[in-house]
Design a protein around this motif. Structure first.
Motif, mmCIF file in Angstrom:
data_model
loop_
_atom_site.group_PDB
_atom_site.id
_atom_site.type_symbol
_atom_site.label_atom_id
_atom_site.label_comp_id
_atom_site.label_asym_id
_atom_site.label_seq_id
_atom_site.Cartn_x
_atom_site.Cartn_y
_atom_site.Cartn_z
ATOM 1 N N GLY A 40 43.336 -74.463 -66.642
ATOM 2 C CA GLY A 40 44.497 -74.957 -65.925
ATOM 3 C C GLY A 40 44.249 -76.205 -65.119
ATOM 4 N N LEU A 41 44.921 -76.298 -63.966
ATOM 5 C CA LEU A 41 44.937 -77.521 -63.179
ATOM 6 C C LEU A 41 43.553 -77.930 -62.704
ATOM 7 N N ASP A 42 42.821 -77.012 -62.073
ATOM 8 C CA ASP A 42 41.491 -77.342 -61.567
ATOM 9 C C ASP A 42 40.440 -76.387 -62.113
ATOM 10 N N SER A 43 40.743 -75.752 -63.233
ATOM 11 C CA SER A 43 39.771 -74.850 -63.857
ATOM 12 C C SER A 43 39.137 -75.542 -65.054
ATOM 13 N N ALA A 44 38.214 -74.855 -65.688
ATOM 14 C CA ALA A 44 37.447 -75.430 -66.796
ATOM 15 C C ALA A 44 36.890 -74.294 -67.619
ATOM 16 N N GLY B 294 52.530 -90.315 -61.119
ATOM 17 C CA GLY B 294 52.175 -89.569 -62.322
ATOM 18 C C GLY B 294 52.281 -88.075 -62.120
ATOM 19 N N ALA B 295 51.950 -87.621 -60.910
ATOM 20 C CA ALA B 295 52.021 -86.186 -60.618
ATOM 21 C C ALA B 295 53.461 -85.694 -60.633
ATOM 22 N N ARG B 296 54.339 -86.467 -60.011
ATOM 23 C CA ARG B 296 55.756 -86.082 -59.993
ATOM 24 C C ARG B 296 56.315 -86.024 -61.423
ATOM 25 N N GLU B 297 55.968 -87.007 -62.244
ATOM 26 C CA GLU B 297 56.447 -87.029 -63.624
ATOM 27 C C GLU B 297 55.872 -85.872 -64.418
ATOM 28 N N PHE B 298 54.594 -85.572 -64.204
ATOM 29 C CA PHE B 298 53.979 -84.447 -64.893
ATOM 30 C C PHE B 298 54.683 -83.137 -64.522
ATOM 31 N N ALA B 299 54.904 -82.927 -63.220
ATOM 32 C CA ALA B 299 55.540 -81.681 -62.767
ATOM 33 C C ALA B 299 56.939 -81.537 -63.354
ATOM 34 N N ARG B 300 57.633 -82.654 -63.539
ATOM 35 C CA ARG B 300 58.979 -82.598 -64.118
ATOM 36 C C ARG B 300 58.961 -81.997 -65.519
ATOM 37 N N HIS B 301 57.868 -82.218 -66.257
ATOM 38 C CA HIS B 301 57.765 -81.695 -67.615
ATOM 39 C C HIS B 301 57.413 -80.204 -67.656
ATOM 40 N N ARG C 255 50.278 -80.492 -54.465
ATOM 41 C CA ARG C 255 50.702 -81.833 -54.865
ATOM 42 C C ARG C 255 49.499 -82.785 -54.918
ATOM 43 N N ASP C 256 48.651 -82.702 -53.891
ATOM 44 C CA ASP C 256 47.470 -83.567 -53.855
ATOM 45 C C ASP C 256 46.563 -83.301 -55.053
ATOM 46 N N MET C 257 46.419 -82.037 -55.406
ATOM 47 C CA MET C 257 45.561 -81.670 -56.530
ATOM 48 C C MET C 257 46.126 -82.215 -57.842
ATOM 49 N N VAL C 258 47.456 -82.086 -58.016
ATOM 50 C CA VAL C 258 48.079 -82.619 -59.233
ATOM 51 C C VAL C 258 47.929 -84.136 -59.267
ATOM 52 N N ALA C 259 48.066 -84.776 -58.118
ATOM 53 C CA ALA C 259 47.929 -86.231 -58.068
ATOM 54 C C ALA C 259 46.518 -86.662 -58.467
ATOM 55 N N ARG C 260 45.504 -85.924 -58.017
ATOM 56 C CA ARG C 260 44.134 -86.277 -58.389
ATOM 57 C C ARG C 260 43.916 -86.150 -59.891
ATOM 58 N N ARG C 261 44.604 -85.215 -60.525
ATOM 59 C CA ARG C 261 44.403 -84.966 -61.956
ATOM 60 C C ARG C 261 45.322 -85.796 -62.852
#
Length: 358
Positions: free
Chosen positions: A148-152, A263-270, A251-257
């Protein structure tokens, strides 16, 4: 309601360690060692360096080990600790992720010489084969484990073991913006394209998918759009994200990724399965924890309800990723994928009986 600290607040190190407790121990970190390491931290800023040092100590023990079994166990522990170093903001996160990737590869070389590294555009990972295939022809199917977002891939070794034990081959992967690829790429919502390239590289006619946390969205989306997905399961996967409601740390975590706030806002929209859920026609198991409550995140029950062959398993005491409730869902999930890939699962959508509270 969740009984964990409010994720909308920036936690101190004690609260942060408590928030990560079941995730870390569910991923295989020794709980006593985890306590010793985190009890010695003065701030969250010390998390990454302390976990990196602990992983390096396991590498040293692997080098001094008197048997391949002991060396392999220490190398797996090192991979877990290096990955866990990335769970807090850390300037050397890329170094830790690379170290986790290297340690896992070294562990598999010792413990499973038949494991094979596969990489391609937007993915890398390890294909592992069951030691005792159920079928004389080999594995009864292949499952792709999607982080997922911060997993591997290093986080879900116990899940891989459960699938291998059922005669399944397992490809544990990192995709764009994940794990070993986080430093050189960003998250993409069109994960079905990544899965298609993985299936091509595997050379199999069909696969199962299991996605964890944000990987649950990736897996469900891929199952809706990639016809070679024959079985799917999600764990703590979001059905939809509402950017305006998400806690700032997320939000900060999504922005870093994703390369920044825009880009984070656009990604979350999807991240919205409303129009895709009914197209997930493969047997589907959706696992949610009753204590997994995050503002701005709609959990997976609507996915299970809308998918033609969806089943919802809600564990009332389960938290995010249900590291505190492994026995309530992990065996059932592994059985679901094994049975579906053997062609013995069918039926219409239903809701599973909730697990009993502890």
């Amino acid at each position: 309601m969740s009984d964990r600290p409010d994720p909308s607040e920036t936690p101190g190190v004690v609260d942060f360690a408590a928030m990560q407790w079941t995730r870390a121990t569910g991923a295989g970190l020794d709980p006593h060692e985890y306590r010793r390491v985190t009890d010695g931290l003065a701030s969250v800023a010390g998390w990454g360096p302390a976990f990196l040092r602990t992983g390096q100590e396991h590498l040293r023990r692997a080098g001094d080990a008197g048997s391949s079994a002991s060396a392999g166990a220490h190398l797996l522990a090192a991979a877990r600790w290096f990955h866990a170093a990335t769970l807090a903001p850390y300037a050397e996160a890329a170094r830790a992720a690379a170290a986790a990737d290297d340690a896992l590869g070294r562990a598999l070389a010792v413990l499973e010489p038949g494991a094979r590294r596969l990489s391609g555009e937007g993915f890398t990972g390890w294909l592992r084969l069951p030691r005792s295939p159920v079928s004389d022809a080999g594995a009864v199917g292949t499952v792709i484990v999607v982080p997922g977002l911060d997993s591997a891939k290093e986080e879900f070794l116990d899940l891989a073991s459960a699938l291998l034990a059922r005669g399944l081959a397992v490809f544990a992967m990192d995709g764009p913006g994940q794990g070993a690829l986080a430093a050189t790429s960003t998250l993409v919502p069109e994960y079905e394209e990544v899965v298609a390239r993985v299936v091509d590289a595997l050379g199999v006619p069909r696969v199962g998918l299991v996605g964890l946390s944000l990987g649950g969205y990736f897996a469900a989306r891929a199952a809706a759009l990639e016809p070679r997905v024959a079985a799917v399961a999600t764990v703590s996967g979001p059905f939809r994200l509402d950017w305006d409601e998400l806690p700032q740390p997320i939000r900060d975590m999504v922005a870093r990724r994703t390369g920044g706030t825009d880009g984070a806002r656009e990604f979350a929209r999807h991240v919205d399965l409303t129009g895709l859920a009914s197209r997930v026609t493969a047997p589907l198991l959706v696992v949610d924890g009753g204590r997994d409550v995050i503002p701005g995140v709609t959990n997976g029950e609507p996915l299970a309800r809308s998918a033609p062959r969806g089943t919802h398993l809600s564990v009332p005491h389960g938290d995010h990723l249900l590291g505190n409730a492994r026995s309530d869902w992990l065996p059932r999930l592994a059985d679901h994928l094994a049975h579906a890939l053997r062609g013995t699962t069918g039926g219409r959508a239903r809701t599973a009986p909730a697990a009993h509270r502890e």
